[in-house]
Design a protein around this motif. Structure first.
Motif, mmCIF file in Angstrom:
data_model
loop_
_atom_site.group_PDB
_atom_site.id
_atom_site.type_symbol
_atom_site.label_atom_id
_atom_site.label_comp_id
_atom_site.label_asym_id
_atom_site.label_seq_id
_atom_site.Cartn_x
_atom_site.Cartn_y
_atom_site.Cartn_z
ATOM 1 N N ARG A 180 0.822 -1.219 0.000
ATOM 2 C CA ARG A 180 0.000 0.000 0.000
ATOM 3 C C ARG A 180 0.854 1.267 0.000
ATOM 4 O O ARG A 180 0.427 2.300 -0.529
ATOM 5 N N CYS A 181 2.024 1.223 0.599
ATOM 6 C CA CYS A 181 2.855 2.427 0.673
ATOM 7 C C CYS A 181 3.145 2.983 -0.716
ATOM 8 O O CYS A 181 3.033 4.195 -0.950
ATOM 9 N N VAL A 220 10.866 6.039 6.165
ATOM 10 C CA VAL A 220 10.029 6.675 7.176
ATOM 11 C C VAL A 220 9.340 7.875 6.539
ATOM 12 O O VAL A 220 9.938 8.596 5.746
ATOM 13 N N ARG A 221 8.093 8.105 6.895
ATOM 14 C CA ARG A 221 7.381 9.271 6.396
ATOM 15 C C ARG A 221 6.652 9.970 7.552
ATOM 16 O O ARG A 221 5.991 9.311 8.357
ATOM 17 N N LEU A 222 6.793 11.282 7.622
ATOM 18 C CA LEU A 222 6.003 12.092 8.544
ATOM 19 C C LEU A 222 4.844 12.670 7.745
ATOM 20 O O LEU A 222 5.049 13.476 6.835
ATOM 21 N N TYR A 241 5.620 3.935 8.906
ATOM 22 C CA TYR A 241 6.794 3.073 8.691
ATOM 23 C C TYR A 241 6.303 1.668 8.378
ATOM 24 O O TYR A 241 5.548 1.077 9.157
ATOM 25 N N ARG A 242 6.706 1.176 7.213
ATOM 26 C CA ARG A 242 6.321 -0.155 6.745
ATOM 27 C C ARG A 242 4.804 -0.356 6.765
ATOM 28 O O ARG A 242 4.303 -1.422 7.114
ATOM 29 N N ASP A 297 7.155 2.625 17.976
ATOM 30 C CA ASP A 297 7.903 1.464 17.502
ATOM 31 C C ASP A 297 9.393 1.769 17.570
ATOM 32 O O ASP A 297 9.889 2.676 16.901
ATOM 33 N N GLU A 298 10.126 1.003 18.372
ATOM 34 C CA GLU A 298 11.550 1.251 18.563
ATOM 35 C C GLU A 298 12.387 0.906 17.332
ATOM 36 O O GLU A 298 13.551 1.307 17.244
#
Length: 358
Positions: free
Chosen positions: A14-15, A282-284, A324-325, A341-342
């Protein structure tokens, strides 16, 4: 043969479908809005940021330009919220919303206006907006005068637009350009304002457009997930099942198995679903982003159940999120990021911070 998948792969797939990999074509806001089946625009700046988050070089002004060029239109759409839609795809989504006839329910009429009053409002608005652009106040006055019911003014003046939404869904009005000088909201008729507006298709024809568009961004998904995204589960059950059955019979969509769940995907996506490309960026993403709203905050695979309150907040506010993912891995506000999520790479978060600062 039914395709079988894991949720981890679905979410990563989906990303890219939601253009989080920032392809060159996403420079055009029309491409982004079409890929996401609309972008929520209750807060205009959030809509601009949602598009910019997917562009190779963020350009929030490009959204405003596309609206001014009448390539994008702002109107009440999915779930009764304001959205940006591409002009070509807007009639189909509106037609499916209108098919539910939610304004005919007793509770709606007791809260707002009767069906008879709404018919008067619609007729008056259609006449008043013929080739015209009116502010909310001007439209309200024109409707009250035409209908001869001063009591309608209170409902028409509401910023939430509850009485105007059924008109939007029936293709009778859309947002126009902001009023010059004071930036007030305006309304106009799509058939006299938008190039190439062809009117609303039948619900059956509309479903052949809207359901695949949804599945292309947020699939594989269930009928229920689609209906929650569209109209908070208010579609007529028999009609909803009929729309999906027709697409299955035509081979436009297919059933897939995702860890034991029987879901639907576009037939054309089966090959890419069977060979998912990795995506570890990673996306904000801004408040009210489609990454969250497409599957809904109630989907625990996207929004961890124990974190839902941090994402879906009071008064309908949807927080800016760390993606993320394919999952919500945190929330952010200004320069402060709170991770759930670490495993989220710190360098990815910092790169996004620098991008936002620019």
């Amino acid at each position: 043969m039914t395709v079988s998948m894991r949720w981890d792969d679905v979410l990563v797939w989906r990303c890219r479908r939601q253009l989080l990999h920032r392809p060159d074509e996403a420079a055009d806001p029309l491409v982004v809005v079409r890929a996401l089946a609309g972008v929520q625009a209750q807060v205009a700046s959030c809509a601009e940021q949602a598009v910019a988050a997917r562009q190779p070089v963020p350009d929030p002004k490009s959204v405003r330009a596309a609206i001014e060029d009448r390539r994008l239109v702002k109107t009440w759409a999915a779930r009764g919220t304001l959205h940006l839609l591409d002009v070509a795809g807007a009639p189909a989504q509106l037609a499916l919303l209108a098919a539910a006839r939610t304004w005919e329910k007793g509770a709606w009429q007791r809260t707002f206006v009767t069906v008879g009053q709404l018919e008067k409002i619609a007729a008056a608005a259609w006449e008043a907006l013929d080739g015209a652009v009116l502010t909310r106040e001007e439209l309200a006055e024109a409707i009250v005068e035409h209908a001869g019911e001063p009591g309608l003014r209170e409902h028409l003046a509401s910023g939430w637009g509850a009485v105007l939404k059924p008109l939007a869904w029936q293709g009778a009005l859309v947002y126009g350009p902001n009023s010059q000088g004071d930036n007030r909201v305006t309304f106009t008729r799509p058939d006299t304002y938008l190039p190439g507006w062809g009117g609303l298709p039948s619900p059956e024809d509309a479903a052949r457009i809207v359901i695949p568009a949804y599945l292309g961004a947020y699939g594989p998904a269930s009928m229920s997930a689609f209906d929650q995204w569209l109209i908070r589960g208010a579609s007529k059950r028999a009609a909803l099942r009929g729309w999906f059955r027709a697409l299955l019979d035509d081979g436009a969509i297919a059933e897939v198995d995702v860890e034991g769940e029987r879901l639907f995907a576009r037939a054309e996506d089966l090959a890419s679903l069977a060979a998912v490309e990795p995506f570890d960026e990673v996306r904000l993403l801004p408040a009210f982003d489609q990454f969250v709203l497409g599957p809904g905050t109630g989907d625990p695979r996207v929004v961890p159940a124990q974190r839902r309150a941090a994402v879906s907040r009071a008064a309908g506010w949807i927080s800016p999120v760390v993606a993320y993912r394919g999952r919500v891995a945190g929330v952010w506000d200004g320069g402060e990021v709170t991770l759930f999520d670490e495993t989220v790479p710190a360098e990815g978060v910092e790169a996004e911070r620098r991008r936002l600062a620019g």
